[in-house]
Design a protein around this motif. Structure first.
Motif, mmCIF file in Angstrom:
data_model
loop_
_atom_site.group_PDB
_atom_site.id
_atom_site.type_symbol
_atom_site.label_atom_id
_atom_site.label_comp_id
_atom_site.label_asym_id
_atom_site.label_seq_id
_atom_site.Cartn_x
_atom_site.Cartn_y
_atom_site.Cartn_z
ATOM 1 N N MET A 25 57.973 0.510 -77.425
ATOM 2 C CA MET A 25 59.172 0.995 -76.371
ATOM 3 C C MET A 25 59.376 2.393 -76.352
ATOM 4 N N ASN A 26 58.998 3.074 -77.240
ATOM 5 C CA ASN A 26 58.985 4.711 -77.210
ATOM 6 C C ASN A 26 58.303 5.165 -76.160
ATOM 7 N N ASP A 27 57.061 4.453 -76.114
ATOM 8 C CA ASP A 27 56.065 4.910 -74.678
ATOM 9 C C ASP A 27 56.823 4.538 -73.434
ATOM 10 N N TYR A 28 57.539 3.282 -73.490
ATOM 11 C CA TYR A 28 58.209 3.010 -72.053
ATOM 12 C C TYR A 28 59.367 4.078 -71.920
ATOM 13 N N ILE A 29 60.140 4.552 -72.975
ATOM 14 C CA ILE A 29 60.994 5.363 -72.951
ATOM 15 C C ILE A 29 60.616 6.780 -72.277
ATOM 16 N N GLN A 33 61.405 8.302 -68.608
ATOM 17 C CA GLN A 33 61.981 9.573 -68.429
ATOM 18 C C GLN A 33 61.235 10.396 -67.636
ATOM 19 N N ALA A 34 59.905 10.391 -67.528
ATOM 20 C CA ALA A 34 59.054 10.930 -66.785
ATOM 21 C C ALA A 34 59.285 10.597 -65.310
ATOM 22 N N PRO A 41 64.789 16.357 -62.043
ATOM 23 C CA PRO A 41 64.259 17.186 -63.001
ATOM 24 C C PRO A 41 65.299 17.963 -63.995
ATOM 25 N N SER A 42 66.464 17.963 -63.749
ATOM 26 C CA SER A 42 67.311 18.765 -64.508
ATOM 27 C C SER A 42 68.263 17.696 -65.292
ATOM 28 N N ILE A 43 67.771 16.574 -65.376
ATOM 29 C CA ILE A 43 68.543 15.266 -66.185
ATOM 30 C C ILE A 43 68.880 15.920 -67.412
ATOM 31 N N LEU A 55 67.417 4.606 -67.332
ATOM 32 C CA LEU A 55 66.321 4.569 -68.325
ATOM 33 C C LEU A 55 66.278 3.170 -69.007
ATOM 34 N N LYS A 56 67.381 2.959 -69.446
ATOM 35 C CA LYS A 56 67.856 1.812 -70.352
ATOM 36 C C LYS A 56 66.985 0.333 -69.393
ATOM 37 N N ASN A 57 67.550 0.420 -68.090
ATOM 38 C CA ASN A 57 66.999 -0.549 -67.357
ATOM 39 C C ASN A 57 65.621 -0.410 -66.964
ATOM 40 N N TYR A 58 65.239 0.914 -66.852
ATOM 41 C CA TYR A 58 63.827 0.866 -66.599
ATOM 42 C C TYR A 58 62.881 0.537 -67.590
ATOM 43 N N VAL A 59 63.276 0.838 -68.956
ATOM 44 C CA VAL A 59 62.648 -0.006 -70.192
ATOM 45 C C VAL A 59 62.713 -1.513 -70.074
#
Length: 90
Positions: A25-29, A33-34, A41-43, A55-59
């Protein structure tokens, strides 16, 4: 303050009891993010609620092996994030 990992974990209703699951899960996060930083880039990952939601939905999609579907389903949000990134550069 709640960590980004905790926010994602709650969104997925996930306990991450095993170290292997937590690492995945940390890898997905990190991958998410990347991915999202390419659009803006300024998130600020502590306060940008739109980016955190994406991000939550990406994971969620990454965990299901469906990142391509994430891109299709969230195209308009990614476009808005990209525009925000362009605005912040100026």
């Amino acid at each position: 303050m709640t960590s980004l990992q905790d926010k994602v974990r709650r969104h997925l209703k996930e306990s991450w009891q095993s170290e292997e699951r937590k690492a995945a899960m940390n890898d997905y996060i990190e991958e998410g993010q990347a991915f999202l930083n390419r659009y803006c880039p300024s998130i600020n990952w502590d306060s940008d609620l739109r980016a955190i939601s994406l991000l939550k939905n990406y994971v969620l999609y990454a965990d299901s092996g469906a990142v391509d579907e994430f891109i299709v389903n969230y195209k308009s949000e990614l476009f808005a994030l990209s525009n925000l990134g362009k605005t912040k550069k100026q």
